[in-house]
Design a protein around this motif. Structure first.
Motif: not given
Length: 360
Positions: A210-211, A269-270, A273-274, A301, A303, A313, A317, A334
């Motif tokens: 997850s991201s 995935r990152q 998400a980006d 962002v 992940e 986490w 971010a 990122n």
């Protein structure tokens, strides 16, 4: 987690608090039912009503099992379904052999069902309960008593059902108020740790990545100063609507600060998400808010990585968002993996507009 812990010592998550109160209610109802019924077993046995004594003994055994399961496993034994079955059988049989002395126990049993079972199931069980007691009363008592018993027991069930329904509605409304931001309708911080931990568990158990996207409006104070706080509130509400339009059903949107939002993207995935973050920033900057207020935003962002906690986490971010702000705003950064040795976050810029343009 001990589900019978006092609500004062439970986690701050309102949903867990509600669950804790419900488990306490189930526990106490079965405990006091056990205390009340145990002497009746001896009394009925002494009067030669051995079958009724056996039913009451089963009722007490069920109460002990419910209490024991709640204490040891935190689970509701058979989801409470033995209580209505034994209550109907015991009350009807006791009324049939003991007359009015047995009838009196039907009222607390019928009312208790609305606190032990979901509303629909409790309503269905009470329809059966009242029907069985009506038939028993018709066979045992005079016609006048039959009507009095049927209507009084039925009305008791209706009153208890209405009360349970109103309490349930109030519980839902209070939980909603406690878990959502009143201005934008987004989730608030009370749910944050629980939801992030859930995504971490999915990562650890099933390798489902997850991201997070942290998104913050640029120079939001200028909007409040120039157009007023009411305009600023309207911008935040419209921003939440624009974000929701681009999210999937299982994505979750939080407002975690004044103008800062967090998006939880399960199984994302990152890189994806980006991509979403770029779409969101483009949507924000492309169309003015309230017709003439132009706004830009910055985003970080991250992940989720193997073995990290929700706070680490989120901090990765947040650091990525801070870098986006420091590098000029209106862009995305990122976060790097937590085991990277070169830097906490990638210094690579991801502009969403012409870098030569003026930031809001």
């Amino acid at each position: 987690m001990n589900l019978l812990t006092s609500p004062d010592t439970m986690e701050s998550n309102p949903n867990l608090t509600v669950l804790g109160f419900r488990r306490q209610l189930v526990y106490h109802l079965h405990f006091w039912a056990f205390i009340a019924v145990v002497p009746l077993i001896l009394i009925q046995w002494q009067h030669g009503n051995h079958l009724l004594a056996a039913f009451l003994a089963l009722f007490c055994i069920n109460a002990v099992l419910v209490i024991g399961f709640l204490r040891l496993t935190g689970r509701y034994f058979l989801k409470g379904w033995l209580f209505p079955v034994l209550a109907v059988v015991s009350a009807a049989y006791s009324t049939a052999i003991n007359g009015h002395a047995g009838l009196y126990w039907a009222y607390p049993a019928a009312i208790a069902l609305f606190f032990l079972l979901p509303l629909k199931e409790a309503g269905a069980c009470n329809i059966v309960f009242v029907t069985v007691m009506a038939v028993t009363s018709f066979l045992k008592f005079s016609e006048a008593d039959f009507w009095r018993i049927t209507f009084s027991l039925g009305l008791s069930c209706v009153f208890a059902m209405v009360f349970a329904w109103l309490v349930g509605r109030m519980q839902q409304e209070l939980t909603k108020l406690a878990t959502t931001d009143p201005l934008t309708g987004c989730l608030n911080r009370s749910q944050l740790a629980d939801i992030l931990n859930r995504q971490i568990q999915m990562r650890e158990r099933y390798e489902r990545v997850s991201s997070l996207v942290l998104l913050d409006l640029d120079y939001f104070k200028t909007i409040n100063d120039q157009w007023g706080h009411l305009a600023g509130d309207n911008v935040l509400k419209e921003l939440a609507l624009r974000i929701r339009k681009r999210l999937r059903e299982n994505d979750q949107l939080f407002r975690i600060g004044g103008e800062e939002f967090m998006i939880v993207l399960p199984e994302t995935r990152q890189k994806d998400a980006d991509t979403l973050a770029h779409q969101l920033l483009s949507s924000i900057s492309a169309t003015p808010f309230l017709e003439d207020i132009r706004v830009t935003a910055s985003a970080g962002v991250a992940e989720v990585s193997q073995g990290e906690t929700w706070s680490i986490w989120l901090n990765r971010a947040d650091q990525a968002l801070y870098t986006a702000k420091r590098q000029g705003r209106n862009q995305i950064v990122n976060a790097s993996k937590p085991n990277a040795t070169s830097a906490t976050i990638e210094e690579e810029r991801s502009p969403t507009t012409n870098q030569g343009g003026q930031l809001a």
